[in-house]
Scaffold this motif. Sequence first.
Motif, PDB file in Angstrom:
ATOM      1  N   ALA A   1       0.945  -1.172  -0.047  1.00 16.69           N
ATOM      2  CA  ALA A   1      -0.004   0.106  -0.050  1.00 16.69           C
ATOM      3  C   ALA A   1       0.962   1.218  -0.034  1.00 16.69           C
ATOM      4  CB  ALA A   1      -0.793  -0.057   1.320  1.00 16.69           C
ATOM      5  N   LEU A   2       1.790   1.202   0.729  1.00 21.97           N
ATOM      6  CA  LEU A   2       2.801   2.417   0.835  1.00 21.97           C
ATOM      7  C   LEU A   2       3.516   2.623  -0.775  1.00 21.97           C
ATOM      8  CD1 LEU A   2       4.822   1.745   4.239  1.00 21.97           C
ATOM      9  CD2 LEU A   2       3.428   3.861   3.509  1.00 21.97           C
ATOM     10  N   PHE A   3       3.883   1.515  -1.076  1.00 22.80           N
ATOM     11  CA  PHE A   3       4.747   1.504  -2.524  1.00 22.80           C
ATOM     12  C   PHE A   3       3.552   2.201  -3.581  1.00 22.80           C
ATOM     13  CE2 PHE A   3       7.339  -2.307  -1.302  1.00 22.80           C
ATOM     14  CZ  PHE A   3       8.242  -1.748  -0.443  1.00 22.80           C
ATOM     15  N   SER A   4       2.425   1.500  -3.599  1.00 24.80           N
ATOM     16  CA  SER A   4       1.458   2.006  -4.615  1.00 24.80           C
ATOM     17  C   SER A   4       0.938   3.377  -4.492  1.00 24.80           C
ATOM     18  CB  SER A   4       0.189   1.128  -4.633  1.00 24.80           C
ATOM     19  OG  SER A   4      -0.453   1.022  -3.348  1.00 24.80           O
ATOM     20  N   SER A   5       0.937   3.908  -3.015  1.00 22.19           N
ATOM     21  CA  SER A   5       0.447   5.195  -2.744  1.00 22.19           C
ATOM     22  C   SER A   5       1.717   6.268  -3.292  1.00 22.19           C
ATOM     23  CB  SER A   5      -0.071   5.423  -1.312  1.00 22.19           C
ATOM     24  OG  SER A   5      -1.337   4.517  -0.990  1.00 22.19           O
ATOM     25  N   LEU A   6       2.590   5.866  -2.788  1.00 15.71           N
ATOM     26  CA  LEU A   6       3.834   6.663  -3.106  1.00 15.71           C
ATOM     27  C   LEU A   6       4.108   7.036  -4.692  1.00 15.71           C
ATOM     28  CD1 LEU A   6       6.397   7.816  -1.742  1.00 15.71           C
ATOM     29  CD2 LEU A   6       7.745   5.788  -2.593  1.00 15.71           C
ATOM     30  N   TYR A   7       3.833   6.310  -5.402  1.00 11.94           N
ATOM     31  CA  TYR A   7       4.144   6.474  -6.829  1.00 11.94           C
ATOM     32  C   TYR A   7       2.547   7.301  -7.597  1.00 11.94           C
ATOM     33  CZ  TYR A   7       1.399   2.684  -9.357  1.00 11.94           C
ATOM     34  OH  TYR A   7       0.262   1.895  -9.620  1.00 11.94           O
ATOM     35  N   ALA A   8       1.577   7.055  -6.829  1.00 11.20           N
ATOM     36  CA  ALA A   8       0.615   7.865  -7.132  1.00 11.20           C
ATOM     37  C   ALA A   8       0.432   9.083  -6.737  1.00 11.20           C
ATOM     38  CB  ALA A   8      -0.906   6.862  -6.526  1.00 11.20           C
ATOM     39  N   ILE A   9       0.767   9.337  -5.579  1.00 13.98           N
ATOM     40  CA  ILE A   9       0.933  10.539  -4.929  1.00 13.98           C
ATOM     41  C   ILE A   9       1.937  11.684  -5.824  1.00 13.98           C
ATOM     42  CG2 ILE A   9       1.576  12.079  -2.754  1.00 13.98           C
ATOM     43  CD1 ILE A   9       0.659   9.955  -1.158  1.00 13.98           C
ATOM     44  N   PHE A  10       3.020  11.047  -5.884  1.00 13.50           N
ATOM     45  CA  PHE A  10       4.086  11.700  -6.841  1.00 13.50           C
ATOM     46  C   PHE A  10       3.509  12.038  -8.102  1.00 13.50           C
ATOM     47  CE2 PHE A  10       8.410  12.219  -8.829  1.00 13.50           C
ATOM     48  CZ  PHE A  10       8.897  13.200  -7.856  1.00 13.50           C
ATOM     49  N   GLY A  11       2.845  11.203  -8.719  1.00 14.69           N
ATOM     50  CA  GLY A  11       2.446  11.339  -9.968  1.00 14.69           C
ATOM     51  C   GLY A  11       1.425  12.440 -10.188  1.00 14.69           C
ATOM     52  N   LYS A  12       0.489  12.315  -9.201  1.00 15.13           N
ATOM     53  CA  LYS A  12      -0.599  13.393  -9.217  1.00 15.13           C
ATOM     54  C   LYS A  12      -0.219  14.990  -8.908  1.00 15.13           C
ATOM     55  CE  LYS A  12      -4.764  14.875  -8.025  1.00 15.13           C
ATOM     56  NZ  LYS A  12      -5.978  14.766  -8.868  1.00 15.13           N
ATOM     57  N   ILE A  13       0.949  14.872  -8.162  1.00 14.37           N
ATOM     58  CA  ILE A  13       1.469  16.292  -8.026  1.00 14.37           C
ATOM     59  C   ILE A  13       2.088  16.854  -9.301  1.00 14.37           C
ATOM     60  CG2 ILE A  13       3.217  17.555  -6.678  1.00 14.37           C
ATOM     61  CD1 ILE A  13       2.785  15.617  -4.026  1.00 14.37           C
ATOM     62  N   ILE A  14       2.891  15.890  -9.808  1.00 19.23           N
ATOM     63  CA  ILE A  14       3.781  16.430 -11.080  1.00 19.23           C
ATOM     64  C   ILE A  14       2.792  16.516 -12.197  1.00 19.23           C
ATOM     65  CG2 ILE A  14       5.616  15.782 -12.794  1.00 19.23           C
ATOM     66  CD1 ILE A  14       6.613  16.372  -9.982  1.00 19.23           C
ATOM     67  N   ALA A  15       1.795  15.693 -12.245  1.00 17.68           N
ATOM     68  CA  ALA A  15       0.911  15.750 -13.574  1.00 17.68           C
ATOM     69  C   ALA A  15       0.101  17.177 -13.458  1.00 17.68           C
ATOM     70  CB  ALA A  15      -0.125  14.602 -13.464  1.00 17.68           C
ATOM     71  N   SER A  16      -0.134  17.718 -12.180  1.00 15.45           N
ATOM     72  CA  SER A  16      -0.941  18.917 -12.199  1.00 15.45           C
ATOM     73  C   SER A  16      -0.599  20.088 -13.132  1.00 15.45           C
ATOM     74  CB  SER A  16      -1.013  19.361 -10.832  1.00 15.45           C
ATOM     75  OG  SER A  16       0.085  19.747 -10.339  1.00 15.45           O
ATOM     76  N   GLN A  17       0.821  19.803 -13.422  1.00 15.81           N
ATOM     77  CA  GLN A  17       1.556  21.090 -14.212  1.00 15.81           C
ATOM     78  C   GLN A  17       1.218  21.053 -15.793  1.00 15.81           C
ATOM     79  OE1 GLN A  17       2.613  24.043 -12.578  1.00 15.81           O
ATOM     80  NE2 GLN A  17       1.076  22.835 -11.383  1.00 15.81           N
ATOM     81  N   SER A  18       0.822  19.651 -16.251  1.00 13.65           N
ATOM     82  CA  SER A  18       0.763  19.395 -17.567  1.00 13.65           C
ATOM     83  C   SER A  18       0.283  20.484 -18.416  1.00 13.65           C
ATOM     84  CB  SER A  18      -0.063  17.981 -17.855  1.00 13.65           C
ATOM     85  OG  SER A  18       0.797  17.028 -17.199  1.00 13.65           O
ATOM     86  N   GLY A  19      -0.948  21.134 -18.321  1.00 14.24           N
ATOM     87  CA  GLY A  19      -1.295  21.912 -18.951  1.00 14.24           C
ATOM     88  C   GLY A  19      -0.827  23.122 -19.061  1.00 14.24           C
ATOM     89  N   ARG A  20      -0.018  23.439 -17.904  1.00 11.41           N
ATOM     90  CA  ARG A  20       0.590  24.682 -17.779  1.00 11.41           C
ATOM     91  C   ARG A  20       1.857  24.560 -18.845  1.00 11.41           C
ATOM     92  NH1 ARG A  20       2.460  27.400 -12.078  1.00 11.41           N
ATOM     93  NH2 ARG A  20       3.169  29.385 -12.863  1.00 11.41           N
ATOM     94  N   ILE A  21       2.557  23.635 -18.878  1.00 11.17           N
ATOM     95  CA  ILE A  21       3.784  23.435 -19.609  1.00 11.17           C
ATOM     96  C   ILE A  21       3.455  23.367 -21.127  1.00 11.17           C
ATOM     97  CG2 ILE A  21       5.184  21.496 -20.394  1.00 11.17           C
ATOM     98  CD1 ILE A  21       5.183  20.545 -17.419  1.00 11.17           C
ATOM     99  N   VAL A  22       2.249  22.808 -21.506  1.00  8.76           N
ATOM    100  CA  VAL A  22       1.944  22.950 -23.032  1.00  8.76           C
ATOM    101  C   VAL A  22       1.536  24.366 -23.396  1.00  8.76           C
ATOM    102  CG1 VAL A  22      -0.178  22.405 -24.535  1.00  8.76           C
ATOM    103  CG2 VAL A  22       0.679  20.666 -23.030  1.00  8.76           C
ATOM    104  N   GLU A  23       0.792  24.994 -22.710  1.00 10.50           N
ATOM    105  CA  GLU A  23       0.195  26.382 -23.121  1.00 10.50           C
ATOM    106  C   GLU A  23       1.632  27.410 -22.827  1.00 10.50           C
ATOM    107  OE1 GLU A  23      -2.953  27.447 -20.696  1.00 10.50           O
ATOM    108  OE2 GLU A  23      -4.507  26.413 -21.921  1.00 10.50           O
ATOM    109  N   GLY A  24       2.398  27.167 -21.813  1.00  6.49           N
ATOM    110  CA  GLY A  24       3.612  27.996 -21.722  1.00  6.49           C
ATOM    111  C   GLY A  24       4.567  27.910 -22.717  1.00  6.49           C
TER     112      GLY A  24
END
Length: 583
Positions: free
Chosen positions: A467-490
Amino acid sequence: MAEAAAKKQTTWDFIKSLRDRRVLVMLFLGAGAGLPFFLIFDTLSAWLRQSELSLQTIGVFALATLSYALKFVWAPVVDRVKIPFLEPLLGQRRSWMALMQVLIVLGLWLIAGSDPALNLGQVALLAVMVGFFGATQDVAIDAWRIEVVDETFYGTMAAAYQWGYRIAMITSGALPLVLADHYGWNFSYAIMAGCMIIAVGATLLAPREKAARPPLRYTEDMAARPALETAEWIGRLLLILLGALLAGSGLAANATFLNAVMGWFGQSAEAAEAFKATWEARETGIFIQFPAVIAGLGLIALACVPLPGAPTRPGVYLRRAYGQPLGEFFGRFGVRFGLLILALICMYRLSDFVLNLMNPFYIDLGFSLTQIAEVRKVYGVVASLAGISAGAWAVSRLGILRTMVIGVFASPLSNLVFIWLATQGASMAALYGAITIDNFATGFAGTALIVYMSSLTAAGFTATQYALFSSLYAIFGKIIASQSGRIVEGSARMAEAGGFTALFRPMFAGLPEGALAKGAEIAGVAPVSLGAGYATFFVYSVVIGVIAIALAFMIARRQPEIDARAEARKGELDAEATEARPS
C-alpha cells in the motif's frame, strides 16, 4: 529477489499457468476491485446529472474515491487486526476481503434505495463509505495476490488482476447506463450490487495465503491505563484524520472538505469561497496543494511518535505498526539502496501520469467525442490487455528484474508517437496506430511495476508495504501531473514569441486544415505554436522517463549486492527467531 535462484517458466508453462485456480480467482477479484471504484467515481456522476444536480456538486463526489490514494494510512490494520469468527475460517487476507465485499454490496444496495435529488447527503455518505470499503478491499487483495503464490507466478497474477479490473471498467461504464435507461437508476445500482456477490464467491473459493509471521505483541509488557489511553487514542486518531484531510485535499486539488471543517469553527461564506478559489487555482494552486500533502503526511507521522520520556501504549503501538514495515524494508535493503528503490517506484510511471490531458489533445486535433471513445475506450482496452499479457509472459520467461528494466523503456519511448500524431491532424489511422503503441507499452510497464513492487514486500508486512509503494507513486504522479496543461500552454506561448520551443514549429507547417485551430484560439497562439507546445510537452514526458531508466539501470547493476544484503538480513532474523524460540 534473487532471480538466479528463481525458476523461469517456458512459454508453454506460462500458458498452462493460466488454468490455475488462483488465476481464475484473481480475475474475479480484480473485477470486484474495479467495480465499486468506477461505480462511485464515474457512473454515479451520470445519475447525479439526471437528478439535475450542478456540475460543481457532481465534481465533489469524485472525492469519494480519495480513500484509494490514502489507503496506506490504515493498511497496518489489515496486516495486524484479526477479524473475530471470520479469520479462523478464512485466514487473515480472505477474512478482510470477504468483510469489505459484503459491506460494499450493502453500500451499493443502500445507494440503489436512495434518491440523490431528495437525499443528497445520504448518497454522498454512502459513496464515501463504499470508496473506503473498496480501498480496504484493495489492500487485502494485493496482500493475498502476493502471498498465495511464489515469484514465478507474480506476473500471471498481476495480469489476471488487471484483466478483471478492465472488465469491471467496461461493465460498470456501460451496463448500469443501459439498465438505467430502461428500468431506472435504482434498479441499475441494485443489479450492480448483486454483481459484487461474484467477488464474494471468488473469495470463498480462493485458497488460503501462505502463513505469514504472526502479529508482534507490541504493548503487552506495558501497564494499561484505560482512561488516559482512551484520551490519547482519540487525540492521535484525530491527528491522523487531520493529516489525511490535508493530504487528500492537496491530492484532489479540492478544498471542499477543508472548508466544511473550518466552517465548524466559524469560517464565513466569503472566506470559504476565497480559500477555495486560492486552493483550486489552476495555475498557482499546486504551490499550496503540494505543501499540504507534505504537511498532511507529516501530521500522520507525528501521530505515531511516542511521547518523549514517557512512552505509552498507544504511542508505542502506532510507532511499531507503521515503523516496523518501513524498518524491515530499510533493514533488508539498507538506507542507500532502499531510497534508490523508492525513487525508482516514484519515477517509473511518471511518463504516463503526466499525460492527463490527452482528451483535450485529441479534441484539439479535430477528433469527435465518438471517435475518441471508439479508439481510446474500446480498442484501447484491447491494446492494453495485450500489453498486460506480454508483461506477464516476460516475467515468467525473463524474470522480474529484466522485465522491470524493459518496462521502464516502454512508457517514455511510446510517448514519442504522440509528437508524430500531433502532425497528422484528425487521421483515424494515425490515432489507431498511436493508441496501439501507447496502450500496449503502458500495459506492459504497469505489469512490470506491479510485479516488481510485489517482490519487494516481506511476509507479515505485505499489506502495509505494498500500500505504501502504490500510494507513493500515485501521490508523486498526481502532484507532477498537475502542471501538464501549464507546460503545454507556456511552451506554445514561448514558441509564438520565438523562444527555444519554436524549433518544433517547422514540424507543423503542413498541418491539415482545422487541426489545432480551436485550441490555438483558446491559448491565443497560432496552430503551429500550439503544436510546438504539445511537442515540447511530449519531449518533457520522455525526459522524465530517462530519469527512471537511469535509476533502473543503477538498481539492476547493483542487484547482486542488494540480494546479498537482503539474504544476510534474512539470516540474521532467522537466527534471532531461533534464539527467541523456547527450548
